[in-house]
Design an enzyme around this catalytic site. Structure first.
Site, PDB file in Angstrom:
ATOM      1  N   ASP A 205       1.235  76.740 118.266  1.00 35.56           N
ATOM      2  CA  ASP A 205       1.280  75.445 117.842  1.00 35.56           C
ATOM      3  C   ASP A 205       0.129  74.825 118.668  1.00 35.56           C
ATOM      4  OD1 ASP A 205       2.388  75.301 120.502  1.00 35.56           O
ATOM      5  OD2 ASP A 205       3.943  74.137 119.699  1.00 35.56           O
ATOM      6  N   ASP A 207      -0.061  71.544 121.338  1.00 30.13           N
ATOM      7  CA  ASP A 207       0.984  70.619 121.768  1.00 30.13           C
ATOM      8  C   ASP A 207      -0.254  69.277 122.369  1.00 30.13           C
ATOM      9  OD1 ASP A 207       3.510  72.173 122.181  1.00 30.13           O
ATOM     10  OD2 ASP A 207       1.912  73.332 122.995  1.00 30.13           O
ATOM     11  N   ASP A 297       3.047  69.672 118.302  1.00 28.31           N
ATOM     12  CA  ASP A 297       4.230  68.841 119.092  1.00 28.31           C
ATOM     13  C   ASP A 297       3.386  67.837 119.628  1.00 28.31           C
ATOM     14  OD1 ASP A 297       6.320  70.798 118.525  1.00 28.31           O
ATOM     15  OD2 ASP A 297       5.799  71.750 120.592  1.00 28.31           O
TER      16      ASP A 297
HETATM   17  P1  8DG Z   1       2.190  78.951 122.500  1.00 30.05           P
HETATM   18  O1  8DG Z   1       3.069  79.901 122.029  1.00 30.05           O
HETATM   19  O2  8DG Z   1       2.422  77.421 121.850  1.00 30.05           O
HETATM   20  O3  8DG Z   1       0.924  79.333 122.375  1.00 30.05           O
HETATM   21  O4  8DG Z   1       2.471  78.671 124.014  1.00 30.05           O
HETATM   22  P2  8DG Z   1       2.672  77.383 124.749  1.00 30.05           P
HETATM   23  O5  8DG Z   1       2.168  76.262 124.395  1.00 30.05           O
HETATM   24  O6  8DG Z   1       2.873  77.764 126.317  1.00 30.05           O
HETATM   25  O7  8DG Z   1       4.273  77.148 124.478  1.00 30.05           O
HETATM   26  P3  8DG Z   1       5.066  75.981 123.826  1.00 30.05           P
HETATM   27  O8  8DG Z   1       6.495  76.421 123.332  1.00 30.05           O
HETATM   28  O9  8DG Z   1       4.360  75.201 122.887  1.00 30.05           O
HETATM   29  O10 8DG Z   1       5.539  74.967 125.083  1.00 30.05           O
HETATM   30  C1  8DG Z   1       4.609  74.270 125.919  1.00 30.05           C
HETATM   31  C2  8DG Z   1       5.303  73.867 127.172  1.00 30.05           C
HETATM   32  O11 8DG Z   1       5.982  72.683 126.733  1.00 30.05           O
HETATM   33  C3  8DG Z   1       6.219  74.943 127.778  1.00 30.05           C
HETATM   34  O12 8DG Z   1       5.981  74.884 128.958  1.00 30.05           O
HETATM   35  C4  8DG Z   1       7.580  74.331 127.480  1.00 30.05           C
HETATM   36  C5  8DG Z   1       7.462  72.891 127.557  1.00 30.05           C
HETATM   37  N1  8DG Z   1       8.437  72.019 126.849  1.00 30.05           N
HETATM   38  C6  8DG Z   1       9.188  71.034 127.210  1.00 30.05           C
HETATM   39  N2  8DG Z   1      10.068  70.595 126.667  1.00 30.05           N
HETATM   40  C7  8DG Z   1      10.087  71.234 125.357  1.00 30.05           C
HETATM   41  C8  8DG Z   1      10.755  71.234 124.381  1.00 30.05           C
HETATM   42  O13 8DG Z   1      11.617  70.366 124.034  1.00 30.05           O
HETATM   43  N3  8DG Z   1      10.463  72.230 123.318  1.00 30.05           N
HETATM   44  C9  8DG Z   1       9.335  73.109 123.466  1.00 30.05           C
HETATM   45  N4  8DG Z   1       9.185  73.923 122.548  1.00 30.05           N
HETATM   46  N5  8DG Z   1       8.838  73.222 124.738  1.00 30.05           N
HETATM   47  C10 8DG Z   1       8.923  72.373 125.686  1.00 30.05           C
HETATM   48  O14 8DG Z   1       8.989  70.557 128.537  1.00 30.05           O
HETATM   49 MN    MN Z   2       2.307  75.188 122.453  1.00 28.81          MN
HETATM   50 MN    MN Z   3       5.108  73.447 121.548  1.00 34.41          MN
END
Ligand code: 8DG
Ligand code: MN
Ligand code: MN
Length: 373
Positions: A205, A207, A297
Site C-alpha cells: 500500500d 502510507d 493509508d
Molecule cells: P508494505 O507492506 O506496505 O509495503 O510495508 P509497510 O509500509 O512497512 O507496512 P504497513 O502495513 O503499511 O505499515 C506501516 C507502518 O504503520 C507499520 O510500522 C505499522 C504502522 N501502523 C501503525 N498503526 C497501524 C494500523 O492501525 N494499521 C496498520 N496497517 N499499520 C499501522 O502505527
Molecule cells: Mn505500507
Molecule cells: Mn499501511
C-alpha cells in the site's frame, strides 16, 4: 552515542541499525522462509514462536553478508533452536523439510490465501477454513457467508490490490493527494511514510501522514480531502476512523500498538496516464484498462504528536517493536505513536522531530532506510 554492552545481545536489531551503516539484504532466502514460519505460528496462535521467528529473520536481515556456513551464525543473538535447525537444513541440504511441511500444509495455505484479502484477519480466515472452504471462489459462492463492507471491497479489487505498488505509483498518488490537500488547505503538510519512506521499491500500500502547522487546524481536513477525492471520482473505498485521542487520560493511559489518530483506509483509482515515466513501457494489451486500484493509508495526527506518528508509521513493524522494547527495558520509558513517557521521572518527553526521540532514548539517529528490520 555509546551503547551499553548489555543492550547488544537483547536489542540486536536496534544495535545493528545504529552500527551496521551498510546493511546488505543478501539473506532474503533465509528470512523469507523464517517469515513464513512466523506466519504459520501466528495462524496457530503461538505468539512466542511467532515473535522468535520474526526476530531471527530481522537479525539475519541486518547481517552485512549472506550466511554460507553455520559458523557464521554462531554467537548471533536472537536465534533460537528452531531457527538454527532450519538454517542447518538449508545449509546442508539446500532446503528445509520443516519449512516444506508448513508450506504444503492445507490449513496454512488456506489461511494465507484468505488473509491476503483486504479486511480478512486470522479469525475470519479460521472460521472459513473450519467450514471446509479452501478457495476464494468457494467463499464467494457460499450463500451463508456475510461479508462486511471492507471484505466486499477486498474481493472486488483483489487482483489489483494484491499486485505490488511501485515507487512511481506511490509518487503519482502523492502528487494527487498533495494537490487535493493543498486545494483545501494551502499550508497543509503531506508526508510519505511506511515502506516507501524506508526506500523500498515496492509496497502493498502507500502510507501518508497529513497535518497542519498549527495545532487543532487539522480537524475536519481529512474528511474534506476524502470528499474531494470522491468528487474527483477516484475514491473506490473508504473506511474512516475519527480521532479517539484523549490526552486528558494521560499518563494513566496504557501504551498500545494501535493509535488513536484520525485516519482512513482507502482504495484509490490510479489512472495510468497520471504516472510519470511509464510512457515507453510495454503493456499487456489484455490487462490494460487504463487504471488500477491501490490501497492507501492516510493518517491525520495533530502537529504536536507529529514526530511520534511519523516514527510509528514509518515502521517497519519489527523495528518499532524492537525500539519500543528497548525504550521499556533499557530506559524505563514507554514509547508509542503518540508520545514518549519517562516512567522514572514521571514526565512526557516532548519531540518535534524523530531526531529528538532518538536523542531522548540515548540512541544515534537511525535513518528511515536503516529501519527495514
Ligand atoms: P508494505 O507492506 O506496505 O509495503 O510495508 P509497510 O509500509 O512497512 O507496512 P504497513 O502495513 O503499511 O505499515 C506501516 C507502518 O504503520 C507499520 O510500522 C505499522 C504502522 N501502523 C501503525 N498503526 C497501524 C494500523 O492501525 N494499521 C496498520 N496497517 N499499520 C499501522 O502505527
Ligand atoms: Mn505500507
Ligand atoms: Mn499501511
Amino acid at each position: 552515542g555509546h551503547f551499553p554492552a548489555i543492550c547488544v545481545c537483547v536489542f540486536a536489531r536496534v544495535y545493528m541499525c545504529v552500527f551496521n551503516r551498510e546493511i546488505i539484504l543478501e539473506n532474503n532466502l533465509n528470512t523469507d522462509v523464517l517469515e513464513e514460519l512466523a506466519e504459520n505460528s501466528e495462524f496457530n496462535e503461538s505468539k512466542g514462536p511467532c515473535l522468535a521467528f520474526r526476530r531471527a529473520a530481522s537479525v539475519l536481515k541486518s547481517l552485512p553478508s549472506a550466511v554460507h556456513c553455520l559458523g557464521a551464525i554462531q554467537g548471533l543473538p536472537c536465534l533460537g533452536e528452531h531457527t538454527k535447525a532450519v538454517m542447518e537444513e538449508i545449509l546442508i541440504f539446500g532446503r528445509s523439510f520443516k519449512v516444506e511441511e508448513v508450506q504444503s500444509d492445507e490449513r496454512y495455505q488456506a489461511l494465507k490465501l484468505f488473509t491476503s484479502v483486504f479486511g480478512v484477519g486470522p479469525k475470519t480466515a479460521e472460521k472459513w477454513y473450519r467450514r471446509g472452504l479452501r478457495s476464494l471462489k468457494e467463499i464467494l459462492a457460499e450463500p451463508n457467508i456475510q461479508l462486511n463492507r471492507m471484505q466486499r471491497a477486498g474481493f472486488l479489487y483483489y487482483r489489483d490490490i494484491s499486485k505490488a505498488v511501485s515507487k512511481a505509483e506511490a509518487k503519482a498518488l502523492r502528487s494527487i493527494i498533495e494537490e487535493t490537500a493543498h486545494w483545501i488547505a494551502p499550508d497543509s503538510i503531506l508526508a510519505l511514510t511506511g515502506g516507501f519512506r524506508r526506500g523500498k521499491e515496492y509496497g502493498h500500500d502507500v502510507d501518508f501522514l497529513l497535518t497542519m502547522p498549527e495545532m487543532g487546524k487539522e480537524k475536519g481536513l481529512l474528511v474534506r480531502v476524502i470528499d474531494r477525492l470522491r468528487d474527483q471520482g477516484i475514491l473506490l473505498y473508504c473506511e474512516h476512523q475519527g480521532s479517539t485521542v484523549d490526552m486528558s487520560k494521560l499518563p494513566s493511559r496504557r501504551f498500545e500498538a494501535m493509535d488513536h489518530f484520525e485516519k482512513c483506509f482507502l482504495i484509490l483509482r490510479l489512472e495510468e496516464g497520471q504516472m510519470e515515466g511509464d510512457g515507453g513501457l510495454q503493456k499487456d494489451p489484455g490487462e490494460s484498462r487504463g487504471w488500477r486500484a491501490v490501497r492507501v493509508d492516510l493518517v491525520a495526527p495533530p502537529v504536536d504528536h507529529y514526530a511520534f506518528a511519523l516514527l510509528g508509521w514509518t515502521g517497519s513493524r519489527q523495528f518499532e517493536r524492537d525500539l519500543r522494547r528497548f525504550a521499556r527495558k533499557e530506559r524505563g520509558m514507554s514509547l508509542d505513536n503518540h508520545a514518549l513517557y519517562d516512567k522514572t521521572k514521571k514526565l512526557f518527553l516532548p519531540a518535534t522531530s524523530e531526531e529528538d526521540i532518538f536523542a531522548h532514548l540515548g540512541l544515534e539517529y537511525v535513518e528511515p532506510w536503516q529501519r527495514n528490520a
